[in-house]
Design a protein around this motif. Structure first.
Motif, mmCIF file in Angstrom:
data_model
loop_
_atom_site.group_PDB
_atom_site.id
_atom_site.type_symbol
_atom_site.label_atom_id
_atom_site.label_comp_id
_atom_site.label_asym_id
_atom_site.label_seq_id
_atom_site.Cartn_x
_atom_site.Cartn_y
_atom_site.Cartn_z
ATOM 1 N N UNK A 216 -20.583 3.259 -10.045
ATOM 2 C CA UNK A 216 -20.613 2.831 -11.431
ATOM 3 C C UNK A 216 -22.014 2.690 -11.987
ATOM 4 N N UNK A 217 -23.015 2.702 -11.110
ATOM 5 C CA UNK A 217 -24.405 2.611 -11.538
ATOM 6 C C UNK A 217 -25.055 3.999 -11.497
ATOM 7 N N UNK A 218 -25.979 4.234 -12.430
ATOM 8 C CA UNK A 218 -26.607 5.551 -12.542
ATOM 9 C C UNK A 218 -27.429 5.909 -11.303
ATOM 10 N N UNK A 219 -28.145 4.947 -10.754
ATOM 11 C CA UNK A 219 -28.980 5.274 -9.602
ATOM 12 C C UNK A 219 -28.119 5.652 -8.401
ATOM 13 N N UNK A 220 -26.948 5.058 -8.285
ATOM 14 C CA UNK A 220 -26.026 5.439 -7.215
ATOM 15 C C UNK A 220 -25.581 6.884 -7.404
ATOM 16 N N UNK A 221 -25.283 7.258 -8.632
ATOM 17 C CA UNK A 221 -24.872 8.631 -8.912
ATOM 18 C C UNK A 221 -25.992 9.610 -8.590
ATOM 19 N N UNK A 275 -36.414 7.044 -16.798
ATOM 20 C CA UNK A 275 -35.755 5.767 -16.531
ATOM 21 C C UNK A 275 -34.342 5.731 -17.094
ATOM 22 N N UNK A 276 -34.135 6.379 -18.225
ATOM 23 C CA UNK A 276 -32.806 6.370 -18.841
ATOM 24 C C UNK A 276 -31.741 6.960 -17.932
ATOM 25 N N UNK A 277 -32.159 7.812 -16.981
ATOM 26 C CA UNK A 277 -31.211 8.449 -16.061
ATOM 27 C C UNK A 277 -30.732 7.499 -14.971
ATOM 28 N N UNK A 278 -31.470 6.409 -14.749
ATOM 29 C CA UNK A 278 -31.122 5.490 -13.656
ATOM 30 C C UNK A 278 -31.050 4.024 -14.094
ATOM 31 N N UNK A 279 -31.286 3.753 -15.353
ATOM 32 C CA UNK A 279 -31.322 2.362 -15.828
ATOM 33 C C UNK A 279 -30.003 1.653 -15.479
ATOM 34 N N UNK A 280 -30.085 0.399 -15.062
ATOM 35 C CA UNK A 280 -28.881 -0.350 -14.711
ATOM 36 C C UNK A 280 -27.866 -0.348 -15.851
ATOM 37 N N UNK A 281 -26.609 -0.242 -15.497
ATOM 38 C CA UNK A 281 -25.548 -0.255 -16.493
ATOM 39 C C UNK A 281 -25.586 -1.557 -17.266
#
Length: 283
Positions: A216-221, A275-281
Motif C-alpha cells: 500500500x506504500x509507494x516505496x514498497x511498490x 520523492x513523489x514516486x515514494x512519498x508516504x501515503x
C-alpha cells in the motif's frame, strides 16, 4: 545526535540558544563509509558550490566519534570548488575536542551543533546516520529545522548506510521539502550469495521510509518492482553484476517508474527517483 528518541521535539528551540537541538549518538563511523553519498553529492549538488559568490559553506552534521568522514568530504568537495569551507558539527563537546587535530582552518573546522546547524547558513548539509536513530514522527521537524537554516538555494542530503558503506540511501531536500530518493549499493554486494539482490537496499532506507516498506506504500511498490526486474535480468548475471543492474534499472524505467539520471550513474550502483514516486501515503 541521538541513538534513541529525542527527549524533546526535534524542531523545538531551547531557552538556552547555545544549546544544540538533538541528542548525543553512539557515533560509530569508519573511513570511506560515506564514499557513495559523497560521490553523488559532488555530482548532483556541485552547482550549489560552484554558483556561490564566495567560499561556499558546507556542514557535515553528526560526524560521530571520529572526524574521518568529514575530512574525506572536504577533500572530495575541494575537487568541485577548491575554496569550499566544511564545518563538522557534533552535539558532544568531547567529540568536537577530539576532532580538533584534524582541522585545517579555515577550510576544515569542527564545532558544537545540532539540527539548528549552530546558527550557520550553509549552502549544503550532509546529515548521515542521524535521523535513522529517531522516531519517524521526528523526521519532518528535523528536516524543517535544517532546511530553514540553509542559505538561499541550499540543499540538504539526509540518509543512512550500513557500517562498511556498501548499502546506502538518502533523500535530497531543498527549502520546499524533499526532492528525490537515491538507493545506492556495491553491485558485488547485491549480487553476492548473501546479498539477496536489491532487497538488501530495503534494510537501509532513510527513517522517513523504512517503516513504510509495507503493501500500500509507494516505496514498497518500488522495491518490489526493482526486485522483479532484477530477477528478470538474471540472464545477464554471467556478464557481471554491473550489466545485470543496468538492465534491471532500464527495465524499471521502461515499466513506468520515473527513474532519474542516465546509465552513467546507474553503472555506479545508483537508482534515483523523484520523492513523489515514494512519498508516504497520505503524507
Amino acid at each position: 545526535m541521538s541513538r534513541g528518541r529525542a527527549a524533546r521535539p526535534v524542531g523545538a528551540r531551547t531557552p538556552d540558544a547555545a544549546r544544540p537541538v538533538g541528542e548525543v549518538t553512539r557515533g560509530t563511523t569508519a573511513p570511506n563509509r560515506l564514499r557513495r553519498a559523497d560521490r553523488w553529492i559532488a555530482y548532483r549538488c556541485g552547482s550549489a558550490l560552484t554558483d556561490a559568490a564566495g567560499p561556499p559553506l558546507v556542514v557535515d552534521l553528526g560526524f560521530g566519534a571520529h572526524p574521518v568522514t568529514t575530512v574525506e568530504l572536504a577533500a572530495r568537495l575541494r575537487a568541485v570548488r577548491p575554496d569550499v569551507r566544511v564545518v563538522g558539527l557534533e552535539i558532544d563537546p568531547d567529540r568536537v575536542a577530539a576532532a580538533a587535530p584534524a582541522a585545517a582552518p579555515p577550510q576544515l573546522t569542527f564545532g558544537r551543533g545540532g539540527f539548528e546547524l549552530a546558527g550557520l547558513r550553509p549552502v549544503l548539509v550532509r546529515a548521515f546516520n542521524v535521523l535513522r536513530q529517531y522516531a519517524e514522527s521526528d523526521v519532518a521537524a528535523a528536516w524543517a529545522t535544517m532546511s530553514t537554516a540553509l542559505a538561499p538555494g541550499g540543499l540538504l542530503v539526509e540518509g543512512t548506510c550500513d557500517e562498511p558503506g556498501r548499502v546506502c540511501s538518502w533523500v535530497l531536500l531543498d527549502a520546499a521539502g524533499p526532492v528525490s530518493l537515491t538507493l545506492a549499493g556495491r553491485l558485488a554486494t547485491l549480487a553476492g550469495p548473501a546479498g539477496g539482490g536489491p532487497a538488501v537496499l530495503a534494510e537501509r532506507l532513510p527513517k522517513a521510509l523504512i517503516h513504510r516498506n509495507v503493501p500500500g506504500e509507494r516505496v514498497h511498490a518500488l522495491l518490489r518492482a526493482l526486485d522483479e526486474s532484477w530477477r528478470a535480468a538474471a540472464g545477464y548475471a554471467p556478464y557481471g553484476p554491473r550489466q545485470r543492474w543496468l538492465h534491471t534499472v532500464s527495465a524499471l524505467r521502461d515499466g513506468g517508474w520515473p527513474v532519474l539520471d542516465r546509465p552513467a550513474r546507474w553503472r555506479l550502483g545508483e537508482l534515483t527517483v523523484p520523492w513523489s514516486a515514494v512519498a508516504p501515503a497520505g503524507g
